[in-house]
Design an enzyme around this catalytic site. Sequence first.
Site, mmCIF file in Angstrom:
data_model
loop_
_atom_site.group_PDB
_atom_site.id
_atom_site.type_symbol
_atom_site.label_atom_id
_atom_site.label_comp_id
_atom_site.label_asym_id
_atom_site.label_seq_id
_atom_site.Cartn_x
_atom_site.Cartn_y
_atom_site.Cartn_z
ATOM 1 N N HIS A 132 48.345 51.696 62.112
ATOM 2 C CA HIS A 132 48.342 52.191 61.028
ATOM 3 C C HIS A 132 47.034 53.202 60.628
ATOM 4 O O HIS A 132 45.888 52.465 60.697
ATOM 5 C CB HIS A 132 48.644 51.327 59.853
ATOM 6 C CG HIS A 132 48.922 51.888 58.624
ATOM 7 N ND1 HIS A 132 50.087 51.317 57.961
ATOM 8 C CD2 HIS A 132 48.445 52.640 57.690
ATOM 9 C CE1 HIS A 132 50.504 52.118 56.751
ATOM 10 N NE2 HIS A 132 49.357 52.859 56.641
ATOM 11 N N HIS A 160 43.804 54.112 59.322
ATOM 12 C CA HIS A 160 42.880 53.668 58.373
ATOM 13 C C HIS A 160 41.453 53.563 59.092
ATOM 14 O O HIS A 160 41.442 53.623 60.011
ATOM 15 C CB HIS A 160 43.064 52.144 58.171
ATOM 16 C CG HIS A 160 43.160 51.049 59.437
ATOM 17 N ND1 HIS A 160 43.776 51.069 60.445
ATOM 18 C CD2 HIS A 160 41.858 50.104 59.347
ATOM 19 C CE1 HIS A 160 43.069 50.058 61.125
ATOM 20 N NE2 HIS A 160 42.255 49.657 60.643
ATOM 21 N N GLN A 216 37.157 52.032 57.881
ATOM 22 C CA GLN A 216 36.497 50.911 57.278
ATOM 23 C C GLN A 216 35.090 51.748 56.495
ATOM 24 O O GLN A 216 34.637 52.404 56.758
ATOM 25 C CB GLN A 216 36.020 49.908 58.115
ATOM 26 C CG GLN A 216 37.383 49.178 58.848
ATOM 27 C CD GLN A 216 36.975 47.889 59.450
ATOM 28 O OE1 GLN A 216 36.196 46.720 58.906
ATOM 29 N NE2 GLN A 216 37.288 47.993 60.823
#
Length: 282
Positions: free
Chosen positions: A118, A120, A122
């Site tokens: 997925h 993404h 951080q």
Amino acid sequence: MPANSADPLAPGRPGSDATEIPFSDFELAVFDNQFSSLQSNEVAAAPSRWATGPANGRCEVIVYTSESEGSLQTVGHARRVLFIEALIDRYKTLFDEGAAYVLPFENRGQEVGVTLPHPHGQIYAFPSVPEPQAAAARAFASGYDLIADHASWEGVFDVVSDDSFVAFSPPFARFPFETWIMPNRPCRGPWDLDAEGVEALARMLGDIPRRLDSLFDAPMPYMMSFQAAPRDSGDDFQFTVQFFPVMRDAGRLKYLASVEQFTGVFTVDVVPEQAAERLRSL
């Protein structure tokens, strides 16, 4: 992390297992990492006779899209603009909360340890400035000018440019096809960009992954980071976005093995000017 299933970053929908995101759909989501390497100031550090200080800070997850697969390229230009705007908000908030340095980053691909496809990234908020960024801040404060240095290369290492940004494979690259995105003017971080600059950076953030994926006709695993100024650094710090791809050829990983790890001397499999030429052509 919810015990659910294959994609804990998916939208939480009625009748489905719980996920990290309690909405049936979303454009972009930011939330605290439940398995954080850093802890808020309210959490006491575990005692250790070797510890030099508490691991204070914050670790957040930023999810680019509700789709379970994709990349910064495939999420589309509008979503990349939203991504940059969200990062600007997080920079400001985390600095206001006391963070000394904020690092947004993305690890992409199983080859760099990613377990969830997925799309993404951080955001780590550090209580002190890590030494590589502190060294960069010292260099800029001492007069190093990356924009002027880049101009002296006379376009040899350039991949693509527009009125606001340039992408290049630096002559001091440590990874094959390493690529940096840099504003054409002094800029401490994305918070210094106007609306036109945000749009331009969003285009670059789609274009560079496209070129990297096109090199070997497969998704390129990489480490990407926003290298912006520490909270208390001067105006001389120059913002860049850096992509470290980990493939040196189709099906062939670039390993940081004995020489690199023990000496800090990086051997290159593709010289930067050749890397730039190949990326320009894609």
